[in-house]
Design a protein around this motif. Structure first.
Motif, PDB file in Angstrom:
ATOM      1  N   VAL A 107       0.830  -1.196   0.000  1.00 21.53           N
ATOM      2  CA  VAL A 107       0.000   0.000   0.000  1.00 21.53           C
ATOM      3  C   VAL A 107       0.871   1.254   0.000  1.00 21.53           C
ATOM      4  O   VAL A 107       0.577   2.240   0.649  1.00 21.53           O
ATOM      5  CB  VAL A 107      -0.995  -0.036   1.197  1.00 21.53           C
ATOM      6  CG1 VAL A 107      -0.277  -0.074   2.522  1.00 21.53           C
ATOM      7  CG2 VAL A 107      -2.008   1.084   1.163  1.00 21.53           C
ATOM      8  N   THR A 108       1.954   1.218  -0.807  1.00 22.69           N
ATOM      9  CA  THR A 108       2.881   2.345  -0.836  1.00 22.69           C
ATOM     10  C   THR A 108       2.550   3.371  -1.916  1.00 22.69           C
ATOM     11  O   THR A 108       2.946   4.526  -1.813  1.00 22.69           O
ATOM     12  CB  THR A 108       4.324   1.874  -1.073  1.00 22.69           C
ATOM     13  OG1 THR A 108       4.429   1.310  -2.383  1.00 22.69           O
ATOM     14  CG2 THR A 108       4.738   0.847  -0.034  1.00 22.69           C
ATOM     15  N   GLY A 109       1.871   2.957  -2.983  1.00 19.53           N
ATOM     16  CA  GLY A 109       1.643   3.864  -4.095  1.00 19.53           C
ATOM     17  C   GLY A 109       2.861   4.086  -4.956  1.00 19.53           C
ATOM     18  O   GLY A 109       2.849   4.932  -5.851  1.00 19.53           O
ATOM     19  N   SER A 110       3.936   3.338  -4.713  1.00 21.68           N
ATOM     20  CA  SER A 110       5.171   3.490  -5.483  1.00 21.68           C
ATOM     21  C   SER A 110       5.155   2.547  -6.687  1.00 21.68           C
ATOM     22  O   SER A 110       4.210   1.801  -6.898  1.00 21.68           O
ATOM     23  CB  SER A 110       6.372   3.183  -4.590  1.00 21.68           C
ATOM     24  OG  SER A 110       6.324   1.834  -4.152  1.00 21.68           O
ATOM     25  N   ILE A 111       6.229   2.565  -7.460  1.00 25.55           N
ATOM     26  CA  ILE A 111       6.327   1.675  -8.614  1.00 25.55           C
ATOM     27  C   ILE A 111       7.478   0.690  -8.426  1.00 25.55           C
ATOM     28  O   ILE A 111       7.252  -0.495  -8.165  1.00 25.55           O
ATOM     29  CB  ILE A 111       6.505   2.473  -9.922  1.00 25.55           C
ATOM     30  CG1 ILE A 111       5.320   3.441 -10.142  1.00 25.55           C
ATOM     31  CG2 ILE A 111       6.607   1.501 -11.107  1.00 25.55           C
ATOM     32  CD1 ILE A 111       3.977   2.785 -10.319  1.00 25.55           C
ATOM     33  N   ASP A 112       8.711   1.145  -8.529  1.00 27.83           N
ATOM     34  CA  ASP A 112       9.850   0.228  -8.454  1.00 27.83           C
ATOM     35  C   ASP A 112       9.921  -0.459  -7.089  1.00 27.83           C
ATOM     36  O   ASP A 112      10.146  -1.672  -6.996  1.00 27.83           O
ATOM     37  CB  ASP A 112      11.151   0.986  -8.733  1.00 27.83           C
ATOM     38  CG  ASP A 112      12.066   0.236  -9.696  1.00 27.83           C
ATOM     39  OD1 ASP A 112      11.562  -0.204 -10.743  1.00 27.83           O
ATOM     40  OD2 ASP A 112      13.256   0.089  -9.396  1.00 27.83           O
ATOM     41  N   TYR A 113       9.748   0.300  -6.033  1.00 25.78           N
ATOM     42  CA  TYR A 113       9.760  -0.241  -4.673  1.00 25.78           C
ATOM     43  C   TYR A 113       8.663  -1.296  -4.521  1.00 25.78           C
ATOM     44  O   TYR A 113       8.906  -2.411  -4.028  1.00 25.78           O
ATOM     45  CB  TYR A 113       9.551   0.910  -3.703  1.00 25.78           C
ATOM     46  CG  TYR A 113       9.592   0.579  -2.228  1.00 25.78           C
ATOM     47  CD1 TYR A 113      10.785   0.620  -1.518  1.00 25.78           C
ATOM     48  CD2 TYR A 113       8.428   0.271  -1.537  1.00 25.78           C
ATOM     49  CE1 TYR A 113      10.823   0.350  -0.155  1.00 25.78           C
ATOM     50  CE2 TYR A 113       8.445  -0.001  -0.177  1.00 25.78           C
ATOM     51  CZ  TYR A 113       9.645   0.043   0.509  1.00 25.78           C
ATOM     52  OH  TYR A 113       9.674  -0.222   1.858  1.00 25.78           O
ATOM     53  N   ALA A 114       7.450  -0.955  -4.961  1.00 20.46           N
ATOM     54  CA  ALA A 114       6.329  -1.887  -4.846  1.00 20.46           C
ATOM     55  C   ALA A 114       6.545  -3.133  -5.690  1.00 20.46           C
ATOM     56  O   ALA A 114       6.171  -4.240  -5.296  1.00 20.46           O
ATOM     57  CB  ALA A 114       5.036  -1.195  -5.255  1.00 20.46           C
ATOM     58  N   ALA A 115       7.152  -2.966  -6.860  1.00 13.68           N
ATOM     59  CA  ALA A 115       7.415  -4.120  -7.722  1.00 13.68           C
ATOM     60  C   ALA A 115       8.331  -5.112  -7.024  1.00 13.68           C
ATOM     61  O   ALA A 115       8.155  -6.331  -7.122  1.00 13.68           O
ATOM     62  CB  ALA A 115       8.036  -3.659  -9.032  1.00 13.68           C
ATOM     63  N   ALA A 116       9.326  -4.595  -6.305  1.00 14.42           N
ATOM     64  CA  ALA A 116      10.237  -5.473  -5.568  1.00 14.42           C
ATOM     65  C   ALA A 116       9.506  -6.192  -4.444  1.00 14.42           C
ATOM     66  O   ALA A 116       9.704  -7.398  -4.222  1.00 14.42           O
ATOM     67  CB  ALA A 116      11.404  -4.662  -5.008  1.00 14.42           C
ATOM     68  N   VAL A 117       8.638  -5.485  -3.736  1.00 10.83           N
ATOM     69  CA  VAL A 117       7.875  -6.083  -2.637  1.00 10.83           C
ATOM     70  C   VAL A 117       6.986  -7.209  -3.147  1.00 10.83           C
ATOM     71  O   VAL A 117       6.984  -8.330  -2.609  1.00 10.83           O
ATOM     72  CB  VAL A 117       7.022  -5.020  -1.925  1.00 10.83           C
ATOM     73  CG1 VAL A 117       6.063  -5.673  -0.927  1.00 10.83           C
ATOM     74  CG2 VAL A 117       7.907  -3.995  -1.226  1.00 10.83           C
ATOM     75  N   VAL A 118       6.196  -6.916  -4.166  1.00  9.48           N
ATOM     76  CA  VAL A 118       5.247  -7.907  -4.671  1.00  9.48           C
ATOM     77  C   VAL A 118       5.982  -9.113  -5.260  1.00  9.48           C
ATOM     78  O   VAL A 118       5.580 -10.263  -5.060  1.00  9.48           O
ATOM     79  CB  VAL A 118       4.297  -7.264  -5.696  1.00  9.48           C
ATOM     80  CG1 VAL A 118       3.381  -8.302  -6.333  1.00  9.48           C
ATOM     81  CG2 VAL A 118       3.467  -6.171  -5.025  1.00  9.48           C
TER      82      VAL A 118
END
Length: 437
Positions: A107-118
């Motif tokens: 639930v960060t709203g980011s792109i690269d960071y969120a892609a790594a998390v998921v």
């Protein structure tokens, strides 16, 4: 969600709550933490990861939690969970790897960071739940394929418009009506809004100016409708969608008459939106049915004579409904909304103002670009620049206001995960996208 409530109560009575790890503790993250703590028996927010500890701690405190433990290792996180202590950390990798965490909510709203998390959640066998239409609308088809291979659920959330729309879409299909348009009800659309114009609104509601700008300039609705298109196989009737504006408060069953039926009654259907209709901010589905007796019944039930029937949900309640998505994924293996295969619709970057050679593009909801929907086969053929890829790219040439950007117009930064995922997704689905053209 009917049935989910009983299943969660059963888990609570058995003393086996679902355990959730949340990455991000902003406005929506704090709402989710509050909802799980105060209204969802059978579910526990075990840990929050955030780049800074204080917002993570604040989310737990606002939810009435105490005895919060800061953890820096996998062992410390496991010990906190065993003791029933809420845990906070700067390292999201601990959550993705932890035994006993059932699902990761991004639930960060980011792109690269969120892609790594998921990506890490899926690799570690965790169900991946996204409050992130931007990531889903950019590389969701690839991430869904990876999740399928890992035997976990990949899904965007109920509560945001795409999930609410998909619930309605499934209902319409379930009564034998064929959906031909999935729509969003907007109160405002002005592609030239920016964080300066939206600062007052953002301050009033305790949100970030760039976030509410992405709502106003059409970027957010574009990603939301792309997510729906990718889940249903629908397309857009034209670049940017039709998006008619009607008089404020026009009932949605009247407002939809401003959409050109000839563009969607045949074929796979389209996604679109209407500005100014009521009730907002709701969602709607237009459907049709051929059987004359069934049309007679629908007329009797006050849906009109057809041939188009308007079904709508008057609201979307964001964080209130997110726990339903988590429970559906963990307990029933059911995604609220996920890509059905190859991308159908993409969101492309468009100049919000005249841009100069050498400019570095700023982020979504800022001053330089806005997003528009376009059919994936067109995006591939014309090498258009995805909106979520645009931030950080440097312009090779000047771009006029309202002109769409192409990969040839920019220098893409080296080393980004989102670019690698895009390349892989393009390769995986090359044949499927080409076949649509």
């Amino acid at each position: 969600m009917i049935i989910v409530d009983k299943a969660l109560r059963a888990r609570a009575q058995a003393g086996r709550p679902l355990r959730v790890g949340m990455v991000g503790a902003g406005f929506m993250g704090r709402g989710v933490a509050l909802q799980i703590a105060t209204a969802v028996p059978g579910m526990r927010l075990a840990a929050i990861a955030h780049r800074r500890l204080e917002p993570a701690r604040q989310a737990f405190v606002e939810a009435g939690q105490s005895d919060i433990r800061h953890v820096e290792t996998a062992g410390a996180l496991q010990a906190a969970m065993a003791a029933g202590q809420p845990a906070i950390t700067e390292d999201w990798r601990l959550l993705c790897a932890a035994d006993g965490i059932d699902a990761i909510l991004e639930v960060t709203g980011s792109i690269d960071y969120a892609a790594a998390v998921v990506s890490a959640a899926i690799e570690n066998g965790k169900h991946a739940i996204l409050m992130n239409a931007e990531l889903d609308g950019t590389v969701g088809p690839l991430l869904k394929q990876r999740a399928d291979a890992a035997g976990v659920v990949y899904t965007n959330v109920d509560g945001d418009q795409p999930g609410v729309t998909m619930n309605l879409y499934r209902f319409v299909c379930g009564i034998g009506v064929r959906p031909v348009l999935c729509g969003n009800i907007k109160g405002l659309h002005d592609p030239y809004r920016n964080p300066t114009t939206q600062e007052g609104f953002a301050r009033r509601w305790g949100q970030k100016a760039h976030m509410v700008t992405s709502f106003a300039d059409g970027t957010k609705v574009s990603f939301e409708q792309a997510v729906i298109a990718n889940a249903t196989g629908m397309r857009v009737g034209r670049r940017g969608m039709f998006g008619p504006t009607v008089a404020a408060g026009t009932p949605i069953d009247e407002a939809v008459k401003s959409l050109p039926a000839e563009a969607f009654v045949n074929g796979p259907g389209i996604v679109d939106y209407v500005v100014g209709a009521a009730p907002g901010p709701g969602v709607f589905v237009l459907g049709t049915i051929e059987h004359p007796a069934q049309r007679h019944y629908l007329n009797l039930y006050k849906l009109g004579e057809g041939p188009l029937y308007c079904f709508h949900t008057p609201c979307h309640l964001c964080h209130f409904e997110v726990p339903n998505t988590i429970a559906r994924a963990v307990l029933f293996g059911d995604a609220a909304i996920a890509p059905a295969g190859a991308p159908s619709v993409e969101v492309i970057a468009t100049a919000k103002t005249d841009l100069k050679a050498g400019d570095m593009l700023d982020d979504l909801g800022h001053y330089m670009t806005y997003g528009q929907c376009e059919n994936a086969d067109v995006v591939r053929r014309e090498r258009l620049l995805p909106m979520a890829v645009a931030p950080g790219c440097r312009l090779r040439r000047g771009i006029a206001k309202d002109q769409v950007l192409r990969y040839a117009d920019v220098e893409v930064p080296a080393g980004r995960l989102i670019d690698r995922l895009r390349q892989e997704q393009d390769a995986v689905f090359a044949g499927s996208i080409a076949a649509v053209a």
